[in-house]
Scaffold this motif. Structure first.
Motif, PDB file in Angstrom:
ATOM      1  N   MET B 112       0.835  -1.207   0.000  1.00 21.82           N
ATOM      2  CA  MET B 112       0.000   0.000   0.000  1.00 21.82           C
ATOM      3  C   MET B 112       0.864   1.249   0.000  1.00 21.82           C
ATOM      4  O   MET B 112       0.602   2.207  -0.748  1.00 21.82           O
ATOM      5  CB  MET B 112      -0.922   0.003   1.218  1.00 21.82           C
ATOM      6  CG  MET B 112      -1.762   1.258   1.331  1.00 21.82           C
ATOM      7  SD  MET B 112      -2.560   1.431   2.928  1.00 21.82           S
ATOM      8  CE  MET B 112      -1.181   1.962   3.940  1.00 21.82           C
ATOM      9  N   VAL B 113       1.915   1.253   0.817  1.00 25.45           N
ATOM     10  CA  VAL B 113       2.805   2.414   0.863  1.00 25.45           C
ATOM     11  C   VAL B 113       3.420   2.643  -0.518  1.00 25.45           C
ATOM     12  O   VAL B 113       3.502   3.782  -0.998  1.00 25.45           O
ATOM     13  CB  VAL B 113       3.900   2.215   1.936  1.00 25.45           C
ATOM     14  CG1 VAL B 113       4.968   3.290   1.806  1.00 25.45           C
ATOM     15  CG2 VAL B 113       3.285   2.250   3.320  1.00 25.45           C
ATOM     16  N   GLY B 114       3.815   1.559  -1.188  1.00 30.23           N
ATOM     17  CA  GLY B 114       4.401   1.683  -2.521  1.00 30.23           C
ATOM     18  C   GLY B 114       3.414   2.246  -3.521  1.00 30.23           C
ATOM     19  O   GLY B 114       3.721   3.179  -4.269  1.00 30.23           O
ATOM     20  N   VAL B 115       2.215   1.680  -3.542  1.00 31.95           N
ATOM     21  CA  VAL B 115       1.203   2.129  -4.508  1.00 31.95           C
ATOM     22  C   VAL B 115       0.858   3.601  -4.271  1.00 31.95           C
ATOM     23  O   VAL B 115       0.868   4.421  -5.195  1.00 31.95           O
ATOM     24  CB  VAL B 115      -0.065   1.251  -4.404  1.00 31.95           C
ATOM     25  CG1 VAL B 115      -1.194   1.855  -5.218  1.00 31.95           C
ATOM     26  CG2 VAL B 115       0.223  -0.158  -4.870  1.00 31.95           C
ATOM     27  N   LEU B 116       0.566   3.935  -3.019  1.00 31.73           N
ATOM     28  CA  LEU B 116       0.165   5.306  -2.712  1.00 31.73           C
ATOM     29  C   LEU B 116       1.310   6.287  -2.977  1.00 31.73           C
ATOM     30  O   LEU B 116       1.093   7.385  -3.503  1.00 31.73           O
ATOM     31  CB  LEU B 116      -0.286   5.403  -1.242  1.00 31.73           C
ATOM     32  CG  LEU B 116      -1.800   5.302  -1.008  1.00 31.73           C
ATOM     33  CD1 LEU B 116      -2.378   4.089  -1.685  1.00 31.73           C
ATOM     34  CD2 LEU B 116      -2.121   5.299   0.472  1.00 31.73           C
ATOM     35  N   SER B 117       2.518   5.900  -2.609  1.00 32.56           N
ATOM     36  CA  SER B 117       3.650   6.813  -2.777  1.00 32.56           C
ATOM     37  C   SER B 117       3.846   7.160  -4.242  1.00 32.56           C
ATOM     38  O   SER B 117       4.012   8.331  -4.595  1.00 32.56           O
ATOM     39  CB  SER B 117       4.931   6.185  -2.233  1.00 32.56           C
ATOM     40  OG  SER B 117       4.862   6.097  -0.834  1.00 32.56           O
ATOM     41  N   MET B 136      -7.792  -0.708  -3.854  1.00 27.84           N
ATOM     42  CA  MET B 136      -7.671  -2.081  -3.373  1.00 27.84           C
ATOM     43  C   MET B 136      -6.426  -2.258  -2.507  1.00 27.84           C
ATOM     44  O   MET B 136      -6.426  -3.074  -1.586  1.00 27.84           O
ATOM     45  CB  MET B 136      -7.647  -3.046  -4.556  1.00 27.84           C
ATOM     46  CG  MET B 136      -8.940  -3.059  -5.351  1.00 27.84           C
ATOM     47  SD  MET B 136     -10.380  -3.450  -4.307  1.00 27.84           S
ATOM     48  CE  MET B 136     -11.705  -3.382  -5.505  1.00 27.84           C
ATOM     49  N   ALA B 137      -5.365  -1.499  -2.797  1.00 26.13           N
ATOM     50  CA  ALA B 137      -4.161  -1.591  -1.973  1.00 26.13           C
ATOM     51  C   ALA B 137      -4.487  -1.201  -0.534  1.00 26.13           C
ATOM     52  O   ALA B 137      -3.971  -1.810   0.420  1.00 26.13           O
ATOM     53  CB  ALA B 137      -3.068  -0.687  -2.531  1.00 26.13           C
ATOM     54  N   ILE B 138      -5.352  -0.213  -0.373  1.00 26.91           N
ATOM     55  CA  ILE B 138      -5.736   0.190   0.986  1.00 26.91           C
ATOM     56  C   ILE B 138      -6.611  -0.884   1.626  1.00 26.91           C
ATOM     57  O   ILE B 138      -6.386  -1.299   2.760  1.00 26.91           O
ATOM     58  CB  ILE B 138      -6.474   1.544   0.969  1.00 26.91           C
ATOM     59  CG1 ILE B 138      -5.574   2.624   0.363  1.00 26.91           C
ATOM     60  CG2 ILE B 138      -6.901   1.935   2.376  1.00 26.91           C
ATOM     61  CD1 ILE B 138      -6.249   3.968   0.199  1.00 26.91           C
ATOM     62  N   TYR B 139      -7.597  -1.369   0.866  1.00 29.91           N
ATOM     63  CA  TYR B 139      -8.516  -2.363   1.433  1.00 29.91           C
ATOM     64  C   TYR B 139      -7.796  -3.664   1.797  1.00 29.91           C
ATOM     65  O   TYR B 139      -8.133  -4.328   2.774  1.00 29.91           O
ATOM     66  CB  TYR B 139      -9.659  -2.665   0.450  1.00 29.91           C
ATOM     67  CG  TYR B 139     -10.542  -1.467   0.125  1.00 29.91           C
ATOM     68  CD1 TYR B 139     -10.748  -0.463   1.054  1.00 29.91           C
ATOM     69  CD2 TYR B 139     -11.172  -1.362  -1.102  1.00 29.91           C
ATOM     70  CE1 TYR B 139     -11.556   0.630   0.766  1.00 29.91           C
ATOM     71  CE2 TYR B 139     -11.980  -0.280  -1.406  1.00 29.91           C
ATOM     72  CZ  TYR B 139     -12.170   0.722  -0.464  1.00 29.91           C
ATOM     73  OH  TYR B 139     -12.970   1.793  -0.762  1.00 29.91           O
TER      74      TYR B 139
END
Lengths: 274, 403
Positions: B112-117, B136-139
């Protein structure tokens, strides 16, 4: 949770449906179709891991295994999660729904919940798909080595993107999205007089300028030989011609939108955008 | 009244005693992590241009925008080239770890950190596929998505088997180490003020870290069985809630896409599909697009079919058979979109989102096939002396699916 209810004809684990299998137990061995077929979770060369430990009692789980004191905690958690999930889905739903009485009243709260991490847009081809090819073209004023200024012809950057996408099984975001969405961003944050609106307007100008400068230094022979001083961008919008079997007629002449000349920052001129 | 309370208590028991849909959550874990990993590898040559500090969406521009919208991104913590390269590499590693189910919960948080960053660093280069992955990365962080088809499950099975044989299982060292390192990283980020822009994601990171520590602590003493069960119950509740949200999100995607299309004149006159096929940015195979749009009747059928399927899908969840038919249709449509519109990562993400609705029996059969194919492959690769071929070994039912 009914959406993936078990197939009654499918193989069932000894603990009933696989959906309710307890996570602590090793995967239930399905009826073996072949002598070496191991469950997916098992290492292929480790058939000894398959049989469930007969002696060990199954670990107790669920609220039933909790003392009343802890059951209060579990009930609280259930309530909090249920409420949070429902509120979240409601907020997302309202952010997607057309403007209505509720969103007019609580728009601020919805925005604060949904933005920035739950922002979403699923209207790529709705209500109508885009029916025009919008090409971004650029020309530059370049200071040559001999000190003279030269103005390049128009370079169609979108045509370059299109050519890069042709025959490409996995187009890069640099080809498919970078310029296309930068132009969307620009037109969404500028009036018809090409004046920027707010912070995003000025950001979108810098963004678009940096893209075209980077692309000119990559591909334009004149720009590569000198130092770009100013750039001018125009968009060329052409209708997609209706299908041959349709009786519709639309103009096939491109419509141009010409932006003013923009001066470059020293970093951009020096090729600092890579 | 009695019946109502009975149903209610049964429901409560069901969502607290187990993390439902182990195969469905595993398949979306593999799908989303795999999609993002393939995307990052595909864009590796273009990573500077898309997310780098000197790219068109420069570090300063991104900084100004995130100061305004408070989106979470670790990439803006430093404008150094090295920091960027490390983040990109970590994002790839995190998706690989999540794909394999290695330390799944930690991997899902790092994923999630990777996707959001990366995505919040450059919001204007994404498309619908990035949007799906972002949500979906967060969920996924809230799910127990490593119960099956994961290295974690394999490790747990090995441990349980060893214990059943009466062997001593050595204490886990990797987990506490990983936890300590992430704690240090979180502490450093907090103390240096890196978490000051928006509270949601930092709070989620700290909560996940505290939860993992607590889970490890209560597992160490038999006397702490009650707190352990309580944490297990909470993890199940969170998982089931997140899975419900994921499914609802998929329905919202289709419902939005469908209901807004109903209003479009081009979807009504049946030519809607023709236009995207003839946009320069979405037509990698112009000849194929021409072929597909040669018949007005076929175009109209596809346009009407698409709208009907999208609008109907959420309602078909109440009927397993109809749901499965629609699911197959939508997966095929997305596979076609992948090629014809040149959107492979968007399509992969959507197919993965669809996969959360696949029936367990189908997924288990798929898993068996994959395990058999993998076993065969391992035997073929690890064969130093000509090994005996097992009788069922035939190349016909090989699938390109490895977990």
């Amino acid at each position: 949770m009914d959406a993936y209810d078990e197939d009654p004809r499918g193989p069932q684990g000894p603990d009933g449906s696989a959906g309710t299998r307890l996570p602590e137990e090793p995967p239930a061995p399905p009826p073996p179709p072949g002598p070496t077929a191991a469950p997916a979770t098992e290492a292929a060369p480790a058939p000894e891991a398959a049989p469930a430990p007969e002696a060990a009692p199954a670990p107790r789980t669920g609220v039933a295994a909790l003392s009343p004191r802890y059951q209060v905690g579990a009930a609280l958690a259930l309530a909090v999660v249920a409420v949070a999930a429902c509120v979240h889905l409601l907020m997302v739903f309202l952010s997607l729904a057309p403007a209505n009485t509720v969103t007019k009243q609580h728009g601020k709260a919805i925005e604060e919940w949904v933005y920035p991490e739950f922002e979403q847009n699923w209207k790529l081809f709705a209500p109508n798909p885009l029916q025009q090819n919008i090409a971004v073209q650029v020309r530059a004023e370049v200071r040559m080595r001999d000190g003279g200024l030269r103005t390049t012809g128009w370079t169609d950057l979108s045509a370059q993107d299109g050519a890069a996408i042709d025959g490409n099984l996995a187009p890069s975001h640099t080809q498919q999205n970078l310029l296309r969405r930068a132009w969307d961003f620009f037109s969404a944050t500028h009036g018809t007089d090409n004046r920027p609106v707010g912070l995003r307007g000025s950001l979108s100008e810098q963004y678009l300028r940096r893209i075209v400068v980077m692309r000119l230094y990559q591909d334009d022979p004149t720009s590569r030989e000198g130092v770009i001083q100013r750039v001018q961008i125009r968009s060329s919008t052409t209708n997609v011609q209706p299908p041959p079997w349709s009786r519709e007629r639309v103009s096939d002449k491109p419509v141009y939108r010409l932006l003013p000349w923009w001066s470059l920052s020293s970093d951009e001129a020096a090729g600092g955008v890579r | 009244m009695n019946r109502l309370s009975l149903t209610l208590s049964r429901g409560v028991a069901r969502v607290t005693e187990a993390a439902l849909g182990p195969y469905q959550s595993a398949v979306i874990r593999i799908g989303f992590a795999g999609t993002w990993m393939l995307f990052l590898l595909r864009e590796f040559p273009h990573r500077q241009e898309l997310y780098g500090p000197t790219g068109p969406w420069g570090w300063n521009l991104a900084k100004e925008l995130t100061a305004d919208n408070h989106a979470f991104t670790a990439l803006l913590w430093s404008d150094g080239r090295l920091w960027f390269e490390c983040c990109y590499a970590l994002a790839i590693l995190a998706s690989a770890a999540l794909l394999l189910g290695w330390r799944t919960r930690t991997a899902s948080v790092l994923f999630m950190v990777g996707v959001l960053s990366l995505q919040n660093r450059s919001v204007f280069i994404g498309d619908g596929g990035d949007n799906v992955l972002h949500l979906m990365a967060i969920y996924l962080v809230f799910t127990r998505c490593g119960q099956v088809w994961s290295l974690d499950a394999r490790r747990a099975a090995h441990g349980a088997a060893a214990r059943a044989r009466g062997e001593r299982v050595p204490a886990d060292r990797t987990g506490p180490l990983l936890w300590a390192v992430s704690g240090l990283a979180l502490g450093a980020a907090t103390l240096t003020g890196r978490f000051d822009n928006g509270w949601l994601i930092p709070a989620l990171l700290w909560t996940a870290w505290a939860g993992l520590g607590l889970w490890w602590a209560v597992g160490r003493r038999a006397a702490w069985e009650q707190p352990r069960i309580l944490l297990d119950v909470i993890a199940n509740i969170l998982h089931n809630g997140a899975l419900a949200v994921i499914m609802a999100e998929a329905c919202l995607i289709y419902a939005t896409a469908g209901w807004y299309k109903v209003q479009g004149s081009r979807w009504q006159d049946g030519t809607a599909v023709y236009y995207p096929l003839h946009l320069d940015y979405f037509s990698p195979w112009p000849a194929l697009a021409d072929l597909m749009s040669s018949s007005g009747t076929i175009l109209m059928l596809v346009a009407y079919g698409t709208v009907m399927v999208q609008v109907a899908f959420p309602f078909t969840l109440f009927n397993r058979r109809v749901k499965n038919v629609l699911l197959a249709l939508m997966m095929v449509e997305h596979a076609v979109i992948a090629v014809v519109l040149g959107l492979p990562f968007f399509s992969l993400a959507m197919i993965t989102a669809d996969a959360v609705f696949l029936p367990t029996s189908f997924l288990r059969r798929l898993g068996d096939l994959a395990a058999r194919a993998r076993g065969r492959l391992a035997r073929r690769v690890g064969r130093t002396v000509p090994a005996q071929r097992s009788p069922e070994e035939s190349p016909t039912d090989r699938v390109g699916f490895t977990a």
